[in-house]
Design an enzyme around this catalytic site. Sequence first.
Site, PDB file in Angstrom:
ATOM      1  N   SER A 109       0.738  -1.342   0.211  1.00  0.00           N
ATOM      2  CA  SER A 109       0.015   0.052  -0.105  1.00  0.00           C
ATOM      3  C   SER A 109       0.908   1.333  -0.067  1.00  0.00           C
ATOM      4  O   SER A 109       1.864   1.325   0.558  1.00  0.00           O
ATOM      5  CB  SER A 109      -0.772   0.113   1.337  1.00  0.00           C
ATOM      6  OG  SER A 109      -1.861  -0.890   1.248  1.00  0.00           O
ATOM      7  N   VAL A 167     -14.158   4.004   8.561  1.00  0.00           N
ATOM      8  CA  VAL A 167     -14.386   5.284   8.602  1.00  0.00           C
ATOM      9  C   VAL A 167     -15.931   5.940   8.692  1.00  0.00           C
ATOM     10  O   VAL A 167     -16.388   6.943   8.956  1.00  0.00           O
ATOM     11  CB  VAL A 167     -13.517   6.246   7.710  1.00  0.00           C
ATOM     12  CG1 VAL A 167     -12.148   6.091   7.733  1.00  0.00           C
ATOM     13  CG2 VAL A 167     -13.818   5.840   6.302  1.00  0.00           C
ATOM     14  N   TYR A 202     -10.792   5.575 -14.864  1.00  0.00           N
ATOM     15  CA  TYR A 202     -10.867   6.082 -13.760  1.00  0.00           C
ATOM     16  C   TYR A 202     -12.289   6.479 -13.162  1.00  0.00           C
ATOM     17  O   TYR A 202     -12.559   6.408 -11.808  1.00  0.00           O
ATOM     18  CB  TYR A 202      -9.816   7.242 -13.440  1.00  0.00           C
ATOM     19  CG  TYR A 202      -9.466   7.602 -12.017  1.00  0.00           C
ATOM     20  CD1 TYR A 202      -8.954   6.437 -11.131  1.00  0.00           C
ATOM     21  CD2 TYR A 202      -9.445   8.604 -11.500  1.00  0.00           C
ATOM     22  CE1 TYR A 202      -8.364   6.819  -9.794  1.00  0.00           C
ATOM     23  CE2 TYR A 202      -9.069   8.959 -10.154  1.00  0.00           C
ATOM     24  CZ  TYR A 202      -8.598   7.936  -9.479  1.00  0.00           C
ATOM     25  OH  TYR A 202      -8.276   8.204  -8.162  1.00  0.00           O
ATOM     26  N   LYS A 208     -11.900  12.571  -6.424  1.00  0.00           N
ATOM     27  CA  LYS A 208     -10.757  13.026  -6.049  1.00  0.00           C
ATOM     28  C   LYS A 208     -10.535  14.432  -6.427  1.00  0.00           C
ATOM     29  O   LYS A 208      -9.770  15.168  -5.545  1.00  0.00           O
ATOM     30  CB  LYS A 208      -9.470  12.382  -6.912  1.00  0.00           C
ATOM     31  CG  LYS A 208      -9.360  10.944  -6.396  1.00  0.00           C
ATOM     32  CD  LYS A 208      -8.726  10.844  -4.806  1.00  0.00           C
ATOM     33  CE  LYS A 208      -8.322   9.346  -4.783  1.00  0.00           C
ATOM     34  NZ  LYS A 208      -7.793   9.065  -3.324  1.00  0.00           N
TER      35      LYS A 208
END
Length: 258
Positions: A23, A69, A159, A166
């Site tokens: 990662s 999260v 993408y 993003k």
Amino acid sequence: MALSLTPLAGRKGLVVGIANEHSIAAGCAAAFREAGADLAVTYLNEKARRFVEPVATALGADLFLPLDVADDAQLDAVFAAIAAKWGKLDFLLHSIAYCRKEDLHGRVVDTSRDGFAEAMDISVHSLLRMAKRAEPLMADGGSILTVSYYGAEKVVDNYNVMGPVKAALESCVRYLAAELGPQGIRVNALSPGPLMTRAASGIAHFDALLDEARARAPERQVVTIEDVGAMALYYVSDAARRVTGNVAYIDAGINVMA
């Protein structure tokens, strides 16, 4: 000013987003640790734990905690543990992103309402939630880092919905930098070129994207997690004490090419 070989000695950092030793977050964490930082490391769930725990052990992490999260209770528990263990936090790395497979592989125009909201919540708003909890622990200033990609700025084949996600993340970096700057908290984004990680493996035709990146990059190279780690170390160190609101490209120069 002499450069220290351990510029993060005595610093305390939280690293969120290690999936395994390959990662981006693992490469950054290794750089932080080598520079002398003490680390808290999180893992998503029990299924992920067996891949993350060896990394945390190798890093000598002071804290190793579960963190989804999307669960505010888990977020609260992580920051409470940091407050109890260290009483402060010097830096935070947020290196997480998620969208549903059908949205990642489909057209942006076809993204479901729920899927778009979920991608934004996990990939973007989670940064805001962490920053809010980190702020009181950074009473003496600090550094917050997240991870973006060039697809935020230009359209990158395959993408898809992660491009708009993003882009929102990078905008949040700028607003957080403005809001937290008076407290001495710097907020920046790393934007690595394509590199093979677990997250990247979900992008269609990713091998072709790597080959194209190598061919187009001025350095004719693709980046490594160690390259990203070196830049991350700079951003959380005092060397970047007057740098905030930036998006740092670590891509062998691809972003300058037409």
